[in-house]
Design a protein around this motif. Structure first.
Motif, PDB file in Angstrom:
ATOM      1  N   ALA A  92     -30.607 -43.031  43.997  1.00  0.00           N
ATOM      2  CA  ALA A  92     -31.048 -44.428  43.949  1.00  0.00           C
ATOM      3  C   ALA A  92     -32.504 -44.559  43.512  1.00  0.00           C
ATOM      4  O   ALA A  92     -32.886 -45.563  42.921  1.00  0.00           O
ATOM      5  CB  ALA A  92     -30.850 -45.097  45.316  1.00  0.00           C
ATOM      6  N   VAL A  93     -33.330 -43.552  43.806  1.00  0.00           N
ATOM      7  CA  VAL A  93     -34.741 -43.564  43.417  1.00  0.00           C
ATOM      8  C   VAL A  93     -35.015 -42.309  42.587  1.00  0.00           C
ATOM      9  O   VAL A  93     -34.737 -41.192  43.017  1.00  0.00           O
ATOM     10  CB  VAL A  93     -35.689 -43.584  44.639  1.00  0.00           C
ATOM     11  CG1 VAL A  93     -37.147 -43.596  44.196  1.00  0.00           C
ATOM     12  CG2 VAL A  93     -35.382 -44.770  45.547  1.00  0.00           C
ATOM     13  N   ARG A  94     -35.558 -42.506  41.390  1.00  0.00           N
ATOM     14  CA  ARG A  94     -35.943 -41.413  40.498  1.00  0.00           C
ATOM     15  C   ARG A  94     -37.375 -41.673  40.027  1.00  0.00           C
ATOM     16  O   ARG A  94     -37.808 -42.821  39.928  1.00  0.00           O
ATOM     17  CB  ARG A  94     -35.021 -41.344  39.276  1.00  0.00           C
ATOM     18  CG  ARG A  94     -33.575 -41.022  39.575  1.00  0.00           C
ATOM     19  CD  ARG A  94     -33.300 -39.571  39.826  1.00  0.00           C
ATOM     20  NE  ARG A  94     -33.700 -38.759  38.677  1.00  0.00           N
ATOM     21  CZ  ARG A  94     -33.921 -37.447  38.749  1.00  0.00           C
ATOM     22  NH1 ARG A  94     -33.806 -36.797  39.873  1.00  0.00           N
ATOM     23  NH2 ARG A  94     -34.256 -36.777  37.665  1.00  0.00           N
ATOM     24  N   TYR A  95     -38.095 -40.606  39.724  1.00  0.00           N
ATOM     25  CA  TYR A  95     -39.479 -40.713  39.247  1.00  0.00           C
ATOM     26  C   TYR A  95     -39.758 -39.646  38.210  1.00  0.00           C
ATOM     27  O   TYR A  95     -39.013 -38.688  38.051  1.00  0.00           O
ATOM     28  CB  TYR A  95     -40.469 -40.596  40.414  1.00  0.00           C
ATOM     29  CG  TYR A  95     -40.425 -39.254  41.099  1.00  0.00           C
ATOM     30  CD1 TYR A  95     -41.134 -38.168  40.596  1.00  0.00           C
ATOM     31  CD2 TYR A  95     -39.657 -39.063  42.241  1.00  0.00           C
ATOM     32  CE1 TYR A  95     -41.078 -36.929  41.205  1.00  0.00           C
ATOM     33  CE2 TYR A  95     -39.597 -37.826  42.861  1.00  0.00           C
ATOM     34  CZ  TYR A  95     -40.312 -36.769  42.343  1.00  0.00           C
ATOM     35  OH  TYR A  95     -40.250 -35.545  42.944  1.00  0.00           O
ATOM     36  N   ARG A  96     -40.890 -39.815  37.515  1.00  0.00           N
ATOM     37  CA  ARG A  96     -41.353 -38.835  36.533  1.00  0.00           C
ATOM     38  C   ARG A  96     -42.879 -38.793  36.596  1.00  0.00           C
ATOM     39  O   ARG A  96     -43.527 -39.833  36.738  1.00  0.00           O
ATOM     40  CB  ARG A  96     -40.900 -39.233  35.134  1.00  0.00           C
ATOM     41  CG  ARG A  96     -41.235 -38.192  34.074  1.00  0.00           C
ATOM     42  CD  ARG A  96     -40.661 -38.537  32.703  1.00  0.00           C
ATOM     43  NE  ARG A  96     -39.227 -38.765  32.766  1.00  0.00           N
ATOM     44  CZ  ARG A  96     -38.619 -39.897  32.393  1.00  0.00           C
ATOM     45  NH1 ARG A  96     -39.322 -40.897  31.912  1.00  0.00           N
ATOM     46  NH2 ARG A  96     -37.315 -40.023  32.470  1.00  0.00           N
ATOM     47  N   ALA A  97     -43.421 -37.583  36.481  1.00  0.00           N
ATOM     48  CA  ALA A  97     -44.875 -37.398  36.435  1.00  0.00           C
ATOM     49  C   ALA A  97     -45.198 -36.544  35.215  1.00  0.00           C
ATOM     50  O   ALA A  97     -44.558 -35.531  34.981  1.00  0.00           O
ATOM     51  CB  ALA A  97     -45.362 -36.718  37.709  1.00  0.00           C
ATOM     52  N   ARG A  98     -46.176 -36.975  34.449  1.00  0.00           N
ATOM     53  CA  ARG A  98     -46.639 -36.214  33.292  1.00  0.00           C
ATOM     54  C   ARG A  98     -47.897 -35.447  33.698  1.00  0.00           C
ATOM     55  O   ARG A  98     -48.685 -35.920  34.503  1.00  0.00           O
ATOM     56  CB  ARG A  98     -46.955 -37.163  32.136  1.00  0.00           C
ATOM     57  CG  ARG A  98     -45.711 -37.801  31.535  1.00  0.00           C
ATOM     58  CD  ARG A  98     -46.046 -38.867  30.495  1.00  0.00           C
ATOM     59  NE  ARG A  98     -46.838 -39.976  31.016  1.00  0.00           N
ATOM     60  CZ  ARG A  98     -46.347 -40.967  31.753  1.00  0.00           C
ATOM     61  NH1 ARG A  98     -45.082 -40.992  32.082  1.00  0.00           N
ATOM     62  NH2 ARG A  98     -47.125 -41.939  32.186  1.00  0.00           N
ATOM     63  N   GLY A  99     -48.091 -34.282  33.121  1.00  0.00           N
ATOM     64  CA  GLY A  99     -49.267 -33.479  33.439  1.00  0.00           C
ATOM     65  C   GLY A  99     -49.018 -32.570  34.632  1.00  0.00           C
ATOM     66  O   GLY A  99     -47.983 -32.636  35.285  1.00  0.00           O
TER      67      GLY A  99
ATOM     68  N   ARG B  27     -36.067 -45.120  38.262  1.00  0.00           N
ATOM     69  CA  ARG B  27     -34.891 -45.818  38.803  1.00  0.00           C
ATOM     70  C   ARG B  27     -35.176 -46.218  40.241  1.00  0.00           C
ATOM     71  O   ARG B  27     -35.686 -45.440  41.029  1.00  0.00           O
ATOM     72  CB  ARG B  27     -33.650 -44.935  38.791  1.00  0.00           C
ATOM     73  CG  ARG B  27     -32.421 -45.686  39.347  1.00  0.00           C
ATOM     74  CD  ARG B  27     -31.137 -44.898  39.422  1.00  0.00           C
ATOM     75  NE  ARG B  27     -30.776 -44.401  38.117  1.00  0.00           N
ATOM     76  CZ  ARG B  27     -30.323 -43.163  37.899  1.00  0.00           C
ATOM     77  NH1 ARG B  27     -30.158 -42.334  38.877  1.00  0.00           N
ATOM     78  NH2 ARG B  27     -30.023 -42.775  36.687  1.00  0.00           N
ATOM     79  N   GLY B  28     -34.856 -47.444  40.560  1.00  0.00           N
ATOM     80  CA  GLY B  28     -34.969 -47.916  41.933  1.00  0.00           C
ATOM     81  C   GLY B  28     -36.400 -48.005  42.411  1.00  0.00           C
ATOM     82  O   GLY B  28     -37.354 -47.918  41.641  1.00  0.00           O
ATOM     83  N   ALA B  29     -36.525 -48.195  43.706  1.00  0.00           N
ATOM     84  CA  ALA B  29     -37.837 -48.289  44.344  1.00  0.00           C
ATOM     85  C   ALA B  29     -37.722 -47.723  45.756  1.00  0.00           C
ATOM     86  O   ALA B  29     -36.714 -47.940  46.429  1.00  0.00           O
ATOM     87  CB  ALA B  29     -38.317 -49.732  44.402  1.00  0.00           C
TER      88      ALA B  29
ATOM     89  N   ASP C 140     -29.686 -32.538  39.498  1.00  0.00           N
ATOM     90  CA  ASP C 140     -31.114 -32.282  39.318  1.00  0.00           C
ATOM     91  C   ASP C 140     -31.551 -32.530  37.881  1.00  0.00           C
ATOM     92  O   ASP C 140     -32.092 -31.649  37.206  1.00  0.00           O
ATOM     93  CB  ASP C 140     -31.449 -30.842  39.732  1.00  0.00           C
ATOM     94  CG  ASP C 140     -31.470 -30.659  41.236  1.00  0.00           C
ATOM     95  OD1 ASP C 140     -31.710 -31.640  41.954  1.00  0.00           O
ATOM     96  OD2 ASP C 140     -31.248 -29.523  41.691  1.00  0.00           O
ATOM     97  N   HIS C 141     -31.312 -33.729  37.400  1.00  0.00           N
ATOM     98  CA  HIS C 141     -31.784 -34.171  36.088  1.00  0.00           C
ATOM     99  C   HIS C 141     -31.561 -35.679  36.002  1.00  0.00           C
ATOM    100  O   HIS C 141     -30.786 -36.257  36.769  1.00  0.00           O
ATOM    101  CB  HIS C 141     -31.058 -33.447  34.946  1.00  0.00           C
ATOM    102  CG  HIS C 141     -29.558 -33.578  34.989  1.00  0.00           C
ATOM    103  ND1 HIS C 141     -28.895 -34.690  34.507  1.00  0.00           N
ATOM    104  CD2 HIS C 141     -28.607 -32.753  35.480  1.00  0.00           C
ATOM    105  CE1 HIS C 141     -27.592 -34.541  34.695  1.00  0.00           C
ATOM    106  NE2 HIS C 141     -27.390 -33.373  35.287  1.00  0.00           N
ATOM    107  N   ASP C 142     -32.262 -36.330  35.090  1.00  0.00           N
ATOM    108  CA  ASP C 142     -32.101 -37.763  34.908  1.00  0.00           C
ATOM    109  C   ASP C 142     -30.713 -38.070  34.353  1.00  0.00           C
ATOM    110  O   ASP C 142     -30.158 -37.295  33.577  1.00  0.00           O
ATOM    111  CB  ASP C 142     -33.163 -38.314  33.946  1.00  0.00           C
ATOM    112  CG  ASP C 142     -34.535 -38.369  34.594  1.00  0.00           C
ATOM    113  OD1 ASP C 142     -34.612 -38.539  35.827  1.00  0.00           O
ATOM    114  OD2 ASP C 142     -35.538 -38.237  33.869  1.00  0.00           O
TER     115      ASP C 142
END
Length: 159
Positions: free
Chosen positions: A12-19, A55-57, A147-149
């Motif tokens: 329900a909640v997904r995130y991404r971080a660059r760097g 995705r989601g919050a 374990d992937h988008d």
């Protein structure tokens, strides 16, 4: 540029971080123990400008006047340790799609570290792995997000 993605167990909640993620560490403080439901909480910082929810919050719980903790309100997965106003947000390393890619470099709040951790490697290992029938039954009924988008979740009628 390095990209780290992750999310909760149900998707329900997904995130991404660059760097690169900064200060990957294991916190043994009592608040982190309670937030993780575990003996410690591995965390690392993503700069806010390099972080996005995809995705989601999360739902937020203010564990002190200084800190709030983000988690999935559907499955309960702990995701974030946030200091409002700081230029970074801490991500729980276990929620990364590839948690083995980020090795902690430090421990904090070791006064609350379990006194018996030094003996973990000497514990006996269960002699038998899961049976193939049980492994297949778990795989066939697994509701955990991969374990992937994904473009959408859940797939079909799974949940």
């Amino acid at each position: 540029m390095t990209k780290q993605a992750g999310g909760c167990q149900c998707g329900a909640v997904r995130y991404r971080a660059r760097g690169e993620l900064g200060y990957p560490h294991i916190c043994h403080c009592r608040m982190c123990q309670k937030a993780a439901g575990n003996y410690f909480l591995p965390l690392a910082a993503a700069m806010r400008e390099d972080f996005e929810l995809t995705r989601g919050a999360p739902k937020w719980f203010r564990s002190s006047d200084l800190v709030r903790r983000g988690f999935c309100s559907d499955c309960g997965t702990p995701l974030f340790y946030d200091i409002p106003g700081a230029n970074f947000i801490n991500i729980t390393l276990g929620s990364l799609d590839e948690p083995d890619a980020v090795k902690p470099v430090m421990q904090s709040s070791t006064g609350r570290k379990m006194s018996w951790f030094h003996a973990i490697d000497s514990l006996p290992v269960e002699p038998q792995p899961e049976t193939p029938d049980r492994e297949n039954a778990i795989a066939a009924s697994n509701h955990q997000h991969p374990d992937h988008d994904t473009k959408s979740w859940p797939f079909g009628e799974r949940l």
